[in-house]
Scaffold this motif. Structure first.
Motif, PDB file in Angstrom:
ATOM      1  N   SER A 108      45.341  35.579  37.378  1.00 63.48           N
ATOM      2  CA  SER A 108      45.149  36.763  37.608  1.00 63.48           C
ATOM      3  C   SER A 108      45.038  37.327  36.487  1.00 63.48           C
ATOM      4  O   SER A 108      46.195  37.837  35.928  1.00 63.48           O
ATOM      5  N   ILE A 109      44.952  39.057  36.585  1.00 65.99           N
ATOM      6  CA  ILE A 109      45.736  40.184  36.071  1.00 65.99           C
ATOM      7  C   ILE A 109      46.463  40.371  36.434  1.00 65.99           C
ATOM      8  O   ILE A 109      46.353  40.801  37.663  1.00 65.99           O
ATOM      9  N   GLY A 110      48.344  40.663  36.512  1.00 60.86           N
ATOM     10  CA  GLY A 110      49.084  41.210  36.898  1.00 60.86           C
ATOM     11  C   GLY A 110      49.512  40.199  37.378  1.00 60.86           C
ATOM     12  O   GLY A 110      49.902  38.977  37.220  1.00 60.86           O
ATOM     13  N   ASP A 111      50.555  40.805  39.019  1.00 57.85           N
ATOM     14  CA  ASP A 111      51.177  40.088  39.646  1.00 57.85           C
ATOM     15  C   ASP A 111      52.971  39.202  39.017  1.00 57.85           C
ATOM     16  O   ASP A 111      52.742  38.064  38.903  1.00 57.85           O
ATOM     17  N   ALA A 112      53.173  40.030  38.939  1.00 61.44           N
ATOM     18  CA  ALA A 112      54.410  39.763  37.355  1.00 61.44           C
ATOM     19  C   ALA A 112      55.309  38.864  38.236  1.00 61.44           C
ATOM     20  O   ALA A 112      55.889  38.119  37.719  1.00 61.44           O
ATOM     21  N   HIS A 113      55.158  39.069  39.741  1.00 55.78           N
ATOM     22  CA  HIS A 113      56.390  38.112  40.507  1.00 55.78           C
ATOM     23  C   HIS A 113      55.786  36.830  40.487  1.00 55.78           C
ATOM     24  O   HIS A 113      56.670  36.043  40.897  1.00 55.78           O
ATOM     25  N   LEU A 114      54.597  36.501  40.084  1.00 57.58           N
ATOM     26  CA  LEU A 114      54.137  35.084  40.245  1.00 57.58           C
ATOM     27  C   LEU A 114      53.310  34.541  38.839  1.00 57.58           C
ATOM     28  O   LEU A 114      53.000  33.948  38.456  1.00 57.58           O
ATOM     29  N   LYS A 115      54.204  35.215  37.524  1.00 56.61           N
ATOM     30  CA  LYS A 115      53.603  35.096  36.184  1.00 56.61           C
ATOM     31  C   LYS A 115      52.924  33.944  35.995  1.00 56.61           C
ATOM     32  O   LYS A 115      52.584  33.251  34.393  1.00 56.61           O
ATOM     33  N   ASP A 116      54.258  33.201  35.815  1.00 52.55           N
ATOM     34  CA  ASP A 116      55.008  32.157  35.563  1.00 52.55           C
ATOM     35  C   ASP A 116      53.674  31.042  36.231  1.00 52.55           C
ATOM     36  O   ASP A 116      53.443  30.209  35.171  1.00 52.55           O
ATOM     37  N   TRP A 117      53.738  31.056  36.831  1.00 56.20           N
ATOM     38  CA  TRP A 117      52.254  30.814  37.336  1.00 56.20           C
ATOM     39  C   TRP A 117      50.506  30.779  37.241  1.00 56.20           C
ATOM     40  O   TRP A 117      50.262  29.806  37.888  1.00 56.20           O
ATOM     41  N   VAL A 118      51.125  32.197  37.364  1.00 58.10           N
ATOM     42  CA  VAL A 118      49.329  32.251  37.843  1.00 58.10           C
ATOM     43  C   VAL A 118      49.092  33.036  36.320  1.00 58.10           C
ATOM     44  O   VAL A 118      49.946  34.296  35.857  1.00 58.10           O
ATOM     45  N   LEU A 119      48.164  32.057  35.956  1.00 57.20           N
ATOM     46  CA  LEU A 119      48.040  33.292  34.672  1.00 57.20           C
ATOM     47  C   LEU A 119      46.787  33.998  34.283  1.00 57.20           C
ATOM     48  O   LEU A 119      46.025  33.790  35.445  1.00 57.20           O
ATOM     49  N   GLY A 120      46.889  34.121  33.180  1.00 58.39           N
ATOM     50  CA  GLY A 120      45.652  35.633  32.803  1.00 58.39           C
ATOM     51  C   GLY A 120      44.801  35.279  31.854  1.00 58.39           C
ATOM     52  O   GLY A 120      44.060  35.955  30.751  1.00 58.39           O
ATOM     53  N   GLU A 121      44.577  33.574  31.914  1.00 54.02           N
ATOM     54  CA  GLU A 121      44.147  33.535  30.731  1.00 54.02           C
ATOM     55  C   GLU A 121      42.528  32.723  31.691  1.00 54.02           C
ATOM     56  O   GLU A 121      42.445  32.336  32.553  1.00 54.02           O
ATOM     57  N   PRO A 122      41.733  33.772  31.216  1.00 53.64           N
ATOM     58  CA  PRO A 122      40.076  32.693  31.898  1.00 53.64           C
ATOM     59  C   PRO A 122      39.362  31.781  30.882  1.00 53.64           C
ATOM     60  O   PRO A 122      40.063  31.511  30.430  1.00 53.64           O
ATOM     61  N   GLU A 123      38.322  31.312  32.044  1.00 56.38           N
ATOM     62  CA  GLU A 123      37.560  30.364  31.451  1.00 56.38           C
ATOM     63  C   GLU A 123      36.163  31.196  30.932  1.00 56.38           C
ATOM     64  O   GLU A 123      36.022  32.199  31.953  1.00 56.38           O
TER      65      GLU A 123
END
Length: 392
Positions: free
Chosen positions: A236-251
């Protein structure tokens, strides 16, 4: 002998049977008995009842929280679910005189700040980075960099919330589709559904393994696999508290625009949780086919202009005095309705010199919304449909 009353019953053929005798005192005591007090429903129960009514599935035609819009080759419709406020949003950057267009559906969670930020900035970042890119950089790399830049810019705002995204970018004869999270893009190719994106959910084995390899964990919470027991999507975009595991990189998927490509459906998971991919394509195809079977009037620009000229007195063309100018103005006022048609045409597609036919894309979006809501969807839903033939 004390007074008494007779209870009469079984009155058949004029004969009366005596059922019983009751003293008058009994009747008097019955009259003095008070009616029991009314049962009062506690306020808590009343609130629960009204809430149940509020979230009961309704047709989107009967709801006041439905948004719909249409443009050149695109229609979109949204409806708010059980949340206190709408967290979905979208972006349309399209024009009838260019071969470029950008379309995006954004599903926010934990608020709508991230979704609003993406809707305002993602397309601008893509356009800007495409202009600055060198010949050695692929379109997929540019789109990826634009998503990552948008993610970084939002995180710097220090705001909470996150957003799932699905976008379609058209440039020339290429269709570029990207996604983050569980928004989905489904293509109609000769009536067959073709999924162009992959849902990024914590329940998927490859995404779960990636999170675990980076030191995170996925656990089952309330019947759904979630990153750290919180977030069901893994990108996703955002979710700063989980950013180490939740990517902002699309397919990203890139394919050429050909005559085989008919419609592209971009929608949030509120639709796809209740409606199948092929089912959605079949409904859009059926709606558009029904629309095309209805008689329509096509107005050509040249014909309308000729009509206006024929209605104006030819004398104003032959003379050049002031009275002639006054007559010209009067004749124009008499033909105000056709002139309005010309002005309307100047604001729409004039590529082929004719007025575009009524668009059935919004009607198709509403049909999909109605289907999802009727099946019990309580989530925010946004559906966008592109008529790819309009861009081919």
């Amino acid at each position: 002998m004390p007074p008494s009353i007779v209870r009469l019953c079984n009155m058949n053929d004029g004969h009366v049977n005596v059922k019983s005798l009751e003293p008058f005192s009994v009747l008097t005591s019955l009259k003095k008995r008070k009616r029991p007090p009314m049962i009062e429903i506690p306020n808590v129960l009343q609130v629960i009842e009204s809430a149940a009514e509020k979230f009961r599935p309704k047709s989107c035609e009967s709801r006041s929280d439905v948004f719909s819009s249409s443009g050149f080759g695109v229609g979109v419709c949204s409806v708010k679910g059980r949340k206190l406020f709408m967290e979905d949003t979208h972006t349309i950057v399209s024009s009838s005189n260019t071969d470029k267009g950008f379309f995006g559906v954004y599903d926010g969670h934990g608020g709508r700040k991230a979704a609003d930020f993406v809707a305002e900035n993602l397309h601008s970042n893509i356009f800007e980075m495409l202009e600055k890119s060198s010949g050695n950089t692929t379109t997929e790399e540019v789109v990826k960099a634009a998503f990552m830049k948008t993610d970084d810019e939002f995180l710097k705002q220090g705001l909470e919330s996150g957003a799932c995204c699905v976008t379609a970018f058209i440039e020339g004869k290429e269709l570029v589709v990207s996604n983050l999270g569980d928004c989905r893009a489904v293509l109609s190719r000769k009536g067959k559904a073709e999924v162009l994106t992959k849902d990024h959910r914590a329940s998927h084995e490859d995404e779960r393994k990636r999170i675990q390899d980076k030191g995170g964990y996925v656990e089952l919470h309330r019947g759904t696999w979630r990153v750290h027991g919180v977030l069901a999507v893994s990108r996703s975009i955002g979710d700063a508290h989980l950013k180490d595991w939740v990517l902002g990189e699309p397919e990203t998927t890139i394919l050429p625009l050909t005559d085989e490509l008919e419609y592209l459906i971009l929608a949030s998971d509120g639709l796809w949780d209740e409606v199948g991919n092929q089912e959605a394509v079949d409904m859009v195809t059926r709606c558009m086919r029904n629309l095309s079977s209805k008689p329509k009037k096509v107005y050509r620009v040249k014909q309308i202009k000729q009509r206006i000229n024929n209605n104006i007195n030819n004398k104003w063309k032959e003379t050049e005095n002031e009275n002639e100018n006054e007559n010209e103005n009067e004749n124009e006022n008499e033909n105000e309705e056709p002139s309005l048609k010309v002005r309307r045409i100047s604001h729409v597609d004039q590529v082929n010199g004719m007025m575009p036919l009524p668009c059935g894309l919004v009607e198709s979006c509403k049909e999909l919304l109605n289907l999802a809501v009727s099946r019990g969807s309580l989530d925010d839903i946004t559906v966008m449909i592109l008529d790819l033939k309009a861009f081919n």
